[in-house]
Design a protein around this motif. Structure first.
Motif, PDB file in Angstrom:
ATOM      1  N   ILE A  26       0.783  -1.288  -0.008  1.00 44.92           N
ATOM      2  CA  ILE A  26       0.045  -0.207   0.086  1.00 44.92           C
ATOM      3  C   ILE A  26       0.907   1.176  -0.076  1.00 44.92           C
ATOM      4  O   ILE A  26       0.635   2.191  -0.714  1.00 44.92           O
TER       5      ILE A  26
ATOM      6  N   HIS B 271       2.035   2.052  -3.457  1.00 47.14           N
ATOM      7  CA  HIS B 271       0.898   2.574  -4.460  1.00 47.14           C
ATOM      8  C   HIS B 271       0.707   3.983  -3.983  1.00 47.14           C
ATOM      9  O   HIS B 271       0.334   4.773  -4.876  1.00 47.14           O
TER      10      HIS B 271
ATOM     11  N   CYS C   7      -6.196  -1.984  -4.626  1.00 46.53           N
ATOM     12  CA  CYS C   7      -5.593  -0.736  -4.857  1.00 46.53           C
ATOM     13  C   CYS C   7      -5.866  -0.619  -6.316  1.00 46.53           C
ATOM     14  O   CYS C   7      -5.792   0.518  -7.064  1.00 46.53           O
TER      15      CYS C   7
ATOM     16  N   ILE D  85      -6.648   4.886  -2.128  1.00 41.70           N
ATOM     17  CA  ILE D  85      -5.724   4.056  -1.663  1.00 41.70           C
ATOM     18  C   ILE D  85      -5.698   4.117  -0.106  1.00 41.70           C
ATOM     19  O   ILE D  85      -5.213   3.371   0.591  1.00 41.70           O
TER      20      ILE D  85
END
Length: 319
Positions: free
Chosen positions: A63, A66, A146, A115
């Motif tokens: 994460i 991203h 995502c 996100i």
């Protein structure tokens, strides 16, 4: 009608910071260049470090990658042009180039918002289902969530940009902002402006408030659950695992909510102040987030210490 309107304006002129004296152009461009280097260097470092450190191939750090991509993309989409304005006195951006920039500005900000919602879900499951976390929230799950966070704004932003593109621009081509955003561009339109702006505002509120509502809900119950832990050591440990996410979320949402609330209660900013505020809350988090990842996340911090320790040993051995 479409072709006629497009031919009236060939280029846009970006004003940047209104009223800025020419003596400050070079220092401002230098400061923005340093900010760009910080954003690019910090986020590329996070992407590369997580990629090659196998122990970090976990949902939380995926994460982070991203988020680093959205921060890197946003800085790359906005800063080079405003830097060239003050460094090279180049204020012109092509008509279609402006709309391409507008697309990426709003697409990346919206993807970042969703996100952050995935990141809140990650912490929610980690706190409320720690024994099942590894099976419920896998790397594949994160990739899918995502991916949806990227795909949704990428698709609907095409419609938003196209609605602005077909507006008749017949008044001015001067953008009072540091980059091409929807509000600054549509304000230059001659007709149907209100309808286009209302549609864009509705989607902006959806992309901001839906993730924010879920995030507030998640962290409220997380904090309540953590406060019920009997040992102070357990509470501290649980909160520390959520602290980086809380800081990152705060940096993204709080300034935006403040500006929105200030406008609604009648507190208005002057144009130069508003532009500075927008630039600060848009770009500073992108520069600071990699620092938060490194120093507020246990696994990344420990891996960095190991790398530095091994490097010191190798240097001392060679000498």
């Amino acid at each position: 009608m479409f072709d006629t309107n497009v031919t009236r304006i060939q280029d846009f002129f970006i004003i940047g910071f209104p009223g800025l004296s020419s003596e400050l152009h070079k220092p401002v461009s230098g400061l923005l260049f340093v900010l760009f280097l910080a954003i690019a260097g910090g986020n590329v470092f996070i992407l590369v470090f997580v990629k090659y450190e196998r122990s970090l191939h976990k949902p939380t750090y995926l994460i982070f990658c991203h988020l680093a991509l959205t921060d890197l993309g946003f800085g790359t989409a906005t800063l080079p042009k405003i830097i060239s304005k003050y460094w090279l006195d180049d204020s012109i951006i092509s008509f279609y180039g402006c709309f391409v920039q507008m697309y990426f500005v709003h697409f990346l900000a919206t993807a970042h918002s969703f996100i952050l919602m995935v990141m809140a879900l990650d912490r929610f499951i980690a706190v409320f289902a720690p024994l099942r976390y590894a099976s419920l929230f896998t790397n594949t799950t994160v990739s899918v969530l995502c991916g949806v966070s990227w795909f949704m704004p990428a698709s609907w932003m095409i419609g938003i940009v196209f609605d602005a593109l077909i507006l008749p621009f017949c008044n001015s081509n001067i953008i009072i902002q540091c980059y091409c955003d929807h509000t600054a561009i549509t304000a230059l339109g001659c007709e149907n402006v209100r309808e286009v702006q209302v549609t864009a505002l509705g989607l902006a509120m959806f992309s901001l408030m839906v993730p924010l509502g879920f995030i507030v809900f998640s962290y409220f119950f997380i904090i309540v659950a953590v406060m019920r832990i009997s040992s102070s050591e357990g509470r501290t440990k649980s909160l520390s695992t959520c602290m980086p996410q809380l800081i990152i979320t705060f940096l993204f949402y709080m300034p935006r909510c403040f500006v929105y609330l200030a406008n609604n209660v009648g507190f208005t900013f002057s144009v130069p102040v508003r532009i500075v505020v927008v630039m600060l809350y848009s770009l500073l988090p992108a520069a600071f987030n990699p620092i938060i990842y490194c120093f507020k996340t246990k696994d990344i911090k420990e891996n960095l210490k190991k790398k530095l320790f091994i490097r010191r040993i190798n240097i001392s051995t060679k000498t």
